[in-house]
Design an enzyme around this catalytic site. Structure first.
Site, PDB file in Angstrom:
ATOM      1  CG  ASP A 217       2.989  -4.654   7.810  1.00 21.80           C
ATOM      2  OD1 ASP A 217       3.621  -5.716   7.499  1.00 21.80           O
ATOM      3  OD2 ASP A 217       2.686  -4.308   9.176  1.00 21.80           O
ATOM      4  CD  GLU A 273      -1.379  14.323  -2.873  1.00 25.00           C
ATOM      5  OE1 GLU A 273      -0.113  14.564  -2.599  1.00 25.00           O
ATOM      6  OE2 GLU A 273      -2.249  14.233  -2.240  1.00 25.00           O
TER       7      GLU A 273
HETATM    8  C1  GLC Z   1       2.950  -8.307   8.293  1.00 24.57           C
HETATM    9  C2  GLC Z   1       4.261  -8.330   8.191  1.00 24.57           C
HETATM   10  C3  GLC Z   1       5.117  -9.029   9.601  1.00 24.57           C
HETATM   11  C4  GLC Z   1       4.712  -8.206  10.425  1.00 24.57           C
HETATM   12  C5  GLC Z   1       3.176  -7.918  10.792  1.00 24.57           C
HETATM   13  C6  GLC Z   1       3.054  -6.574  11.575  1.00 24.57           C
HETATM   14  O1  GLC Z   1       2.132  -9.349   8.370  1.00 24.57           O
HETATM   15  O2  GLC Z   1       4.680  -9.155   6.939  1.00 24.57           O
HETATM   16  O3  GLC Z   1       6.217  -9.427   9.237  1.00 24.57           O
HETATM   17  O4  GLC Z   1       5.294  -8.921  11.720  1.00 24.57           O
HETATM   18  O5  GLC Z   1       2.653  -7.634   9.649  1.00 24.57           O
HETATM   19  O6  GLC Z   1       3.720  -5.401  11.110  1.00 24.57           O
END
Ligand code: GLC
Length: 559
Positions: A217, A273
């Site tokens: 993310d 790993e």
């Molecule tokens: C990314 C995710 C989104 C989330 C953001 C914060 O863009 O796709 O859904 O709200 O990160 O974690």
């Protein structure tokens, strides 16, 4: 042409030589909205287990699940308060372990969202860090003194990706805290080696449980400029594939730092790993392809296996634009790198809505997505054409909607892009029973079910030979069975491409295939002779003419 010197182990020309993740197909499950088995109106892990055969039958190999560990759910799991235990609304560890086992027993793979960049402000680490300037976790997050006479002016002009100011004042520390996203998602400080090791151990914890990798993310935000240089102004409001911009600011100094690419190589050594089988890292980053390809390979080292490319999501449905996009992907992600083919996700509008409700166009898009060189991603429900479900900003449960509820509704209604992400997260439509079979009759789904679920649902489309669902199934199976389509090289047939037509070859050893897409609403000549038609979006078409919005996959003689 950017060709990395020696990234990835060189790919052999034999089938067995290509890593699984380069040949795979990904289905993204927004867990909350997929299938509810305990009648609380919220999808759960057991719900995925019960629907695995559906996904296997469609031909998908890899499942990507949204976050499911403990969280106050202000950003529905992207705000984590404990990385090692499962949020009870989704299930428990035993059910998760069963999911891993069930996925693997079907020869499928499981990846999930690893949120490394930030935690929830309710995580015990943050509570401790925020409590004083000299506790053991004082340096785990990004804290800076304010400016001005009484230190109440934020350290600089940085904005966060969600549009808000990047700095929040905490009176306990008399300091500002930094976030790249929403104020309740404070960024971890990766300059602190203890933080880095702790988070690498989080990754190891889940890899030891058998997960096949992670979608990382907002990895573009992992480091910021330590000098805190001001961000320049920009004319754009929203991010594009050219620059990371939000509300008239180019996020140049708080995103996409050189150190982030180095971080990708360190994280790669962590997953390396784990060898049997190999694991995968797919990063989420906006930005220019040339720049973000460095996540995959930089300073002579392999980094992430792939990066989520946002270009396709907002690409106009035009042959010339698609051709340019393919050229960009091939230029910056040549073999042995691999592009990703992404048209939607849980933050962006639904595909069918973007395409004006046209099933013909949706089939053509699927044909493109599953026959090009790259890793195709399907966002749950796009295979049946779930539309954007209009939900007024003021009723939004999504934190971005809540933050923007002052925006006049007519502005969002007239925009293809969504500001209330609830609109693309509504429940899966399984059948025509109450709540579209997502949850029981007596339960209240956490978001409204699309009103037209009696016309659009899995059960109905399964029974219709020419449904969108059955087209997805056909094209995915064709891709899986045809080495050229899942591991061949791609050559754009420039001489056959026009304003309306996009044509490309896929070649593997002696096999050669042509994919031809008529991306216009008029008929077009098909000049290909002596070919074997393997799949068309219009099964009743004419041999030498392509129907409006018809796409074909054809097998040619020896290459
Ligand atoms: C990314 C995710 C989104 C989330 C953001 C914060 O863009 O796709 O859904 O709200 O990160 O974690």
């Amino acid at each position: 042409m950017v060709i990395p010197a020696n990234p990835e182990k060189s790919v052999s020309s034999h089938d067995s030589g290509m890593e699984w993740w380069k040949k795979t197909t990904v289905y993204q499950i927004y867990l909350r909205s997929f299938f509810d088995t305990n009648a609380d109106g919220i999808g759960d892990i057991q719900g995925i287990i019960e629907k695995l055969d559906y996904l296997k039958d469609l031909g998908y190999e890899t499942l990507w699940i949204s976050p499911f560990t403990q969280s106050p759910q202000r950003d529905f799991g992207y705000d984590i308060s404990d990385y090692h235990s499962i949020s009870p609304q989704y299930g428990d560890m035993e059910t998760f372990e069963k999911l891993v086992q069930e996925v693997h027993s079907r020869n499928m793979k499981l990846v999930f969202d690893l949120v490394l960049n930030h935690t929830s402000n309710e995580h015990s680490w943050f509570k401790e860090s925020a409590s004083s300037r000299n506790n053991p976790k004082a340096d785990w997050y990004i804290w800076k003194d304010g400016k001005g006479r009484n230190g109440m002016t934020p350290p600089n002009n940085w904005r966060a990706m969600a549009g808000n100011r990047a700095w929040t004042y905490y009176p306990e520390r008399r300091q500002f805290n930094y976030t790249a996203f929403l104020p309740f998602q404070p960024d971890l400080n990766y300059h602190n080696p203890e933080v880095k090791q702790t988070m690498f151990d989080v990754a190891r914890f889940w890899l030891n449980k058998g997960v096949d990798g992670f979608r990382l993310d907002i990895i573009s935000a992992i480091y910021e400029d330590p000098e805190l240089c001001r961000n320049p102004a920009s004319f754009r409001i929203t991010p594009s594939d050219k620059s990371l911009t939000i509300f008239f600011q180019n996020l140049k100094n708080n995103f996409l730092q050189a150190k982030s690419f180095e971080f990708a190589t360190e994280l790669r050594s962590v997953i390396d790993e784990f060898d049997h089988p190999k694991r995968v890292l797919i990063g989420e980053s906006h930005g220019n392809e040339e720049l973000i390809s460095q996540f995959c390979y930089s300073n002579g080292k392999n980094g992430l296996n792939a990066i989520f490319l946002f270009k396709a999501i907002s690409m106009p449905f035009k042959a010339e634009k698609y051709r340019e996009m393919l050229m960009t992907f091939e230029k910056h992600f040549p073999e042995p790198l691999i592009p990703t083919l992404v048209f939607a996700n849980h933050d962006r509008t639904r595909i069918i809505t973007r395409l004006g409700g046209s099933i013909e166009k949706a089939k053509l898009l699927a044909l493109f997505q599953f026959t090009c060189r790259g890793i195709p991603f399907t966002y749950f429900g796009d295979e049946i054409g779930i539309p954007r479900v209009r939900i007024p900003l003021r009723q939004g449960k999504d934190a971005i909607a809540i933050q923007h509820k002052w925006v006049p509704q007519f502005l969002v209604d007239n925009s293809v892009e969504i500001l209330n992400r609830d609109e693309c997260r509504t429940p899966m439509l399984w059948n025509e029973k109450a709540n579209a079979g997502f949850c029981t009759d007596s339960a209240e789904p956490w978001l409204p079910v699309a009103k037209n679920f009696k016309e659009i649902n899995v059960e109905k489309q399964r029974g219709e030979p020419h449904s969108l669902l059955n087209f997805y199934k056909k094209v995915i199976h064709l891709r899986n069975e045809t080495p050229a389509l899942h591991q061949g090289s791609l050559e754009i047939a420039h001489d056959l491409c026009t304003k309306r037509i996009l044509a490309y070859y896929r070649v593997y050893q002696a096999e050669k295939y042509m994919v031809m897409l008529n991306m216009s609403n008029s008929r077009a000549i098909n000049p290909m002779k002596d070919v074997e038609l393997l799949l068309s979006t219009h099964p009743q078409g004419e041999a030498h003419r392509l129907q409006p919005f018809e796409g074909r996959v054809m097998k040619l003689g020896s290459a």
